[in-house]
Scaffold this motif. Structure first.
Motif, mmCIF file in Angstrom:
data_model
loop_
_atom_site.group_PDB
_atom_site.id
_atom_site.type_symbol
_atom_site.label_atom_id
_atom_site.label_comp_id
_atom_site.label_asym_id
_atom_site.label_seq_id
_atom_site.Cartn_x
_atom_site.Cartn_y
_atom_site.Cartn_z
ATOM 1 N N GLY A 164 0.372 -17.481 22.898
ATOM 2 C CA GLY A 164 1.393 -16.458 23.199
ATOM 3 C C GLY A 164 2.410 -17.058 24.150
ATOM 4 O O GLY A 164 2.076 -17.379 25.286
ATOM 5 N N SER A 165 3.662 -17.239 23.663
ATOM 6 C CA SER A 165 4.631 -17.973 24.489
ATOM 7 C C SER A 165 5.755 -17.078 24.977
ATOM 8 O O SER A 165 6.922 -17.428 24.942
ATOM 9 N N GLY A 166 5.397 -15.877 25.445
ATOM 10 C CA GLY A 166 6.375 -14.979 26.058
ATOM 11 C C GLY A 166 6.559 -15.343 27.527
ATOM 12 O O GLY A 166 6.378 -16.490 27.927
ATOM 13 N N ILE A 180 1.609 -25.064 23.274
ATOM 14 C CA ILE A 180 1.815 -23.624 23.183
ATOM 15 C C ILE A 180 1.889 -23.151 21.729
ATOM 16 O O ILE A 180 2.495 -23.784 20.877
ATOM 17 N N TYR A 181 1.220 -22.027 21.496
ATOM 18 C CA TYR A 181 1.183 -21.428 20.158
ATOM 19 C C TYR A 181 1.722 -20.005 20.248
ATOM 20 O O TYR A 181 1.596 -19.335 21.284
ATOM 21 N N ASP A 182 2.314 -19.531 19.160
ATOM 22 C CA ASP A 182 2.742 -18.130 19.075
ATOM 23 C C ASP A 182 2.739 -17.735 17.605
ATOM 24 O O ASP A 182 2.896 -18.603 16.739
ATOM 25 N N ILE A 183 2.544 -16.437 17.311
ATOM 26 C CA ILE A 183 2.636 -16.062 15.891
ATOM 27 C C ILE A 183 4.074 -16.168 15.396
ATOM 28 O O ILE A 183 4.302 -16.295 14.196
ATOM 29 N N PRO A 193 0.451 -9.844 24.073
ATOM 30 C CA PRO A 193 0.729 -8.553 24.694
ATOM 31 C C PRO A 193 -0.527 -7.762 25.088
ATOM 32 O O PRO A 193 -1.610 -7.971 24.528
ATOM 33 N N GLU A 194 -0.325 -6.863 26.052
ATOM 34 C CA GLU A 194 -1.421 -6.114 26.673
ATOM 35 C C GLU A 194 -1.924 -4.989 25.753
ATOM 36 O O GLU A 194 -1.590 -3.822 25.956
ATOM 37 N N SER A 195 -2.713 -5.346 24.742
ATOM 38 C CA SER A 195 -3.306 -4.340 23.869
ATOM 39 C C SER A 195 -4.743 -4.771 23.607
ATOM 40 O O SER A 195 -5.011 -5.936 23.304
ATOM 41 N N ARG A 220 -8.910 -8.382 21.463
ATOM 42 C CA ARG A 220 -10.133 -8.546 20.658
ATOM 43 C C ARG A 220 -9.887 -9.518 19.515
ATOM 44 O O ARG A 220 -10.666 -10.422 19.274
ATOM 45 N N LYS A 221 -8.769 -9.324 18.822
ATOM 46 C CA LYS A 221 -8.464 -10.147 17.659
ATOM 47 C C LYS A 221 -8.294 -11.616 18.053
ATOM 48 O O LYS A 221 -8.880 -12.503 17.431
ATOM 49 N N VAL A 222 -7.528 -11.860 19.094
ATOM 50 C CA VAL A 222 -7.260 -13.243 19.491
ATOM 51 C C VAL A 222 -8.531 -13.903 20.036
ATOM 52 O O VAL A 222 -8.792 -15.074 19.750
ATOM 53 N N SER A 248 -8.142 -15.183 29.796
ATOM 54 C CA SER A 248 -7.121 -14.187 29.447
ATOM 55 C C SER A 248 -6.211 -13.908 30.636
ATOM 56 O O SER A 248 -6.657 -13.882 31.779
ATOM 57 N N SER A 249 -4.920 -13.661 30.349
ATOM 58 C CA SER A 249 -3.954 -13.303 31.401
ATOM 59 C C SER A 249 -3.834 -11.797 31.579
ATOM 60 O O SER A 249 -2.956 -11.338 32.318
ATOM 61 N N THR A 250 -4.680 -11.013 30.914
ATOM 62 C CA THR A 250 -4.540 -9.555 30.967
ATOM 63 C C THR A 250 -4.344 -9.006 32.386
ATOM 64 O O THR A 250 -4.990 -9.471 33.326
HETATM 65 P P1 NAD Z 1 5.445 -11.028 26.132
HETATM 66 O O1 NAD Z 1 5.656 -9.881 25.236
HETATM 67 O O2 NAD Z 1 6.588 -11.591 26.909
HETATM 68 O O3 NAD Z 1 4.817 -12.247 25.286
HETATM 69 C C1 NAD Z 1 3.780 -12.081 24.372
HETATM 70 C C2 NAD Z 1 3.873 -13.179 23.314
HETATM 71 O O4 NAD Z 1 2.702 -13.127 22.505
HETATM 72 C C3 NAD Z 1 5.070 -13.024 22.377
HETATM 73 O O5 NAD Z 1 5.776 -14.235 22.320
HETATM 74 C C4 NAD Z 1 4.436 -12.681 21.025
HETATM 75 O O6 NAD Z 1 5.171 -13.188 19.922
HETATM 76 C C5 NAD Z 1 3.096 -13.350 21.146
HETATM 77 N N1 NAD Z 1 2.051 -12.817 20.275
HETATM 78 C C6 NAD Z 1 1.880 -11.558 19.823
HETATM 79 N N2 NAD Z 1 0.773 -11.466 19.054
HETATM 80 C C7 NAD Z 1 0.228 -12.709 19.020
HETATM 81 C C8 NAD Z 1 -0.918 -13.255 18.395
HETATM 82 N N3 NAD Z 1 -1.724 -12.511 17.656
HETATM 83 N N4 NAD Z 1 -1.154 -14.582 18.565
HETATM 84 C C9 NAD Z 1 -0.333 -15.343 19.319
HETATM 85 N N5 NAD Z 1 0.768 -14.874 19.934
HETATM 86 C C10 NAD Z 1 1.045 -13.575 19.783
HETATM 87 O O7 NAD Z 1 4.247 -10.597 27.111
HETATM 88 P P2 NAD Z 1 3.947 -11.140 28.593
HETATM 89 O O8 NAD Z 1 4.712 -10.344 29.581
HETATM 90 O O9 NAD Z 1 4.058 -12.624 28.599
HETATM 91 O O10 NAD Z 1 2.408 -10.695 28.759
HETATM 92 C C11 NAD Z 1 1.333 -11.437 28.219
HETATM 93 C C12 NAD Z 1 0.036 -11.036 28.926
HETATM 94 O O11 NAD Z 1 0.155 -11.361 30.323
HETATM 95 C C13 NAD Z 1 -0.284 -9.552 28.854
HETATM 96 O O12 NAD Z 1 -1.667 -9.363 28.764
HETATM 97 C C14 NAD Z 1 0.223 -9.038 30.177
HETATM 98 O O13 NAD Z 1 -0.430 -7.856 30.615
HETATM 99 C C15 NAD Z 1 -0.117 -10.204 31.081
HETATM 100 N N6 NAD Z 1 0.669 -10.254 32.322
HETATM 101 C C16 NAD Z 1 1.985 -9.890 32.318
HETATM 102 C C17 NAD Z 1 2.712 -9.897 33.502
HETATM 103 C C18 NAD Z 1 4.157 -9.487 33.518
HETATM 104 O O14 NAD Z 1 4.652 -9.112 34.573
HETATM 105 N N7 NAD Z 1 4.878 -9.571 32.396
HETATM 106 C C19 NAD Z 1 2.090 -10.312 34.685
HETATM 107 C C20 NAD Z 1 0.764 -10.728 34.650
HETATM 108 C C21 NAD Z 1 0.058 -10.688 33.451
#
Ligand code: NAD
Length: 311
Positions: A10-12, A31-34, A93-95, A100-102, A118-120
């Motif tokens: 997940g490269s968000g 880094i990997y992303d869908i 993403p936070e779901s 579970r799937k990943v 996990s970064s949850t």
């Molecule tokens: P984001 O939406 O910026 O990035 C999520 C990335 O995951 C996207 O690039 C998306 O394309 C990718 N993705 C979606 N489904 C996927 C899959 N099945 N396999 C691989 N990649 C997939 O989200 P974010 O803000 O980077 O948050 C990521 C996690 O980090 C969450 O669990 C969030 O709760 C946690 N977190 C976020 C923050 C924050 O402030 N944003 C802080 C700490 C922790």
């Protein structure tokens, strides 16, 4: 540079930050992303960020921004990304369904040594790893956004996480410059968000009943409590504000108890108060100006991080 590999799933926003942090001490990061376009934009954005950090003297590690960037590669194949990694950092993403799937996908390709982290922000690892073969290698490391300036990371093992996985994860997080706290038991929301949301609930009640304006309640934090807590936490602050905690308790415990009893029911962040809060902020920071304001914030957080490092 070392020859060990880190995989980022997940490269968000958060995946990018982790990639930079791991590369800062010489790890090879994949880094990997869908979405393949997310990987491309992550690689570009990371270079911009690393160069900015280098210019402002805030780049971590001993190697240059360009060298750090060279350590980070993208990969559109999940299995290939994870293969040979010593540590996998999940950042999707936070779901709960997605976690579970990943983690099932990771379980299928993991060896017996890999740490699956996990970064949850809120969900205990036990809520998405129970049924996995490699569940004892799973753990949560919750960073604080933006991670480059706010180093705190909450380390949260599940009841079945191997103790050595907790120990090794702490070591790697400290190696990349994070400030680690360990939760001794799993709790939804961990410590940071429980504190943040406890405070947010009282903020909401104060705005809802008209005690204070949106702008002023934010100022209570930014010019008051926030400044206080940038260098020491509330418990030490109180300890110093009296002659130790016994004396603080003698002076304030009754008052604090009475005020706490007056907090009122847990509010939902919706309805009329939501309109008030949102519209007030939108009148000062229109939604199409969020990026400018984020840059303003990051520059100030960078300054604070620098100050903390130098003092
Ligand atoms: P984001 O939406 O910026 O990035 C999520 C990335 O995951 C996207 O690039 C998306 O394309 C990718 N993705 C979606 N489904 C996927 C899959 N099945 N396999 C691989 N990649 C997939 O989200 P974010 O803000 O980077 O948050 C990521 C996690 O980090 C969450 O669990 C969030 O709760 C946690 N977190 C976020 C923050 C924050 O402030 N944003 C802080 C700490 C922790």
């Amino acid at each position: 540079s070392r020859d060990e590999k880190i995989a980022i799933i997940g490269s968000g926003l958060i995946g990018r930050s982790w990639a930079m942090l791991f590369a800062s001490v010489g790890y090879k990061v994949c880094i990997y992303d869908i979405l393949s376009e997310q990987i491309d934009s992550a690689l570009k954005e990371i270079l911009v960020q690393l160069k900015k950090l280098e210019e402002s003297g805030l780049l971590r590690g001993k190697i240059s921004a360009v060298e750090q960037h060279k350590l980070i590669t993208g990969c559109t194949d999940f299995k290939e990304c994870v293969a040979g990694a010593k540590h996998v950092q999940e950042c999707v993403p936070e779901s709960i369904e997605l976690k579970r799937k990943v983690f099932e996908q990771l379980d299928a390709v993991a060896d017996d040594k890999m740490v699956l982290c996990s970064s949850t922000s809120t969900m205990p690892a036990s809520s998405f790893t129970e049924h996995l073969t490699h569940r004892a290698q799973c753990i949560v490391a919750h960073p604080t956004n933006p991670p480059f300036y706010c180093p705190l990371t909450e380390l949260v093992p599940s009841p079945w996480t191997y103790p050595h996985v907790t120990k090794n994860t702490r070591e790697i997080l400290e190696e990349i410059g994070q400030s680690v706290v360990l939760l001794n038991k799993e709790k939804f929301g961990f410590a940071l968000n429980r504190l943040q949301w406890g405070m947010m609930s009282e903020i909401w009640r104060l705005v809802q009943d008209g005690t204070i304006s949106v702008e002023d309640v934010d100022k209570v934090m930014s010019d008051g409590l926030g400044m206080r807590y940038a260098f020491m936490g509330p418990l030490e602050t109180a300890y110093l504000n009296a002659d130790g905690w016994k004396s603080y308790s003698e002076r304030y415990a009754d008052t604090i108890f009475n005020v706490a009893q007056d907090f009122g029911p847990t509010p939902r962040m919706e309805g009329e108060t939501l309109e008030i809060v949102h519209n007030d902020l939108a009148s000062r920071i229109p939604l199409d100006k969020l990026n400018e304001r984020r840059a303003w914030r990051d520059a100030r957080l960078a300054g604070l991080a620098k100050l903390k490092k130098e003092m």
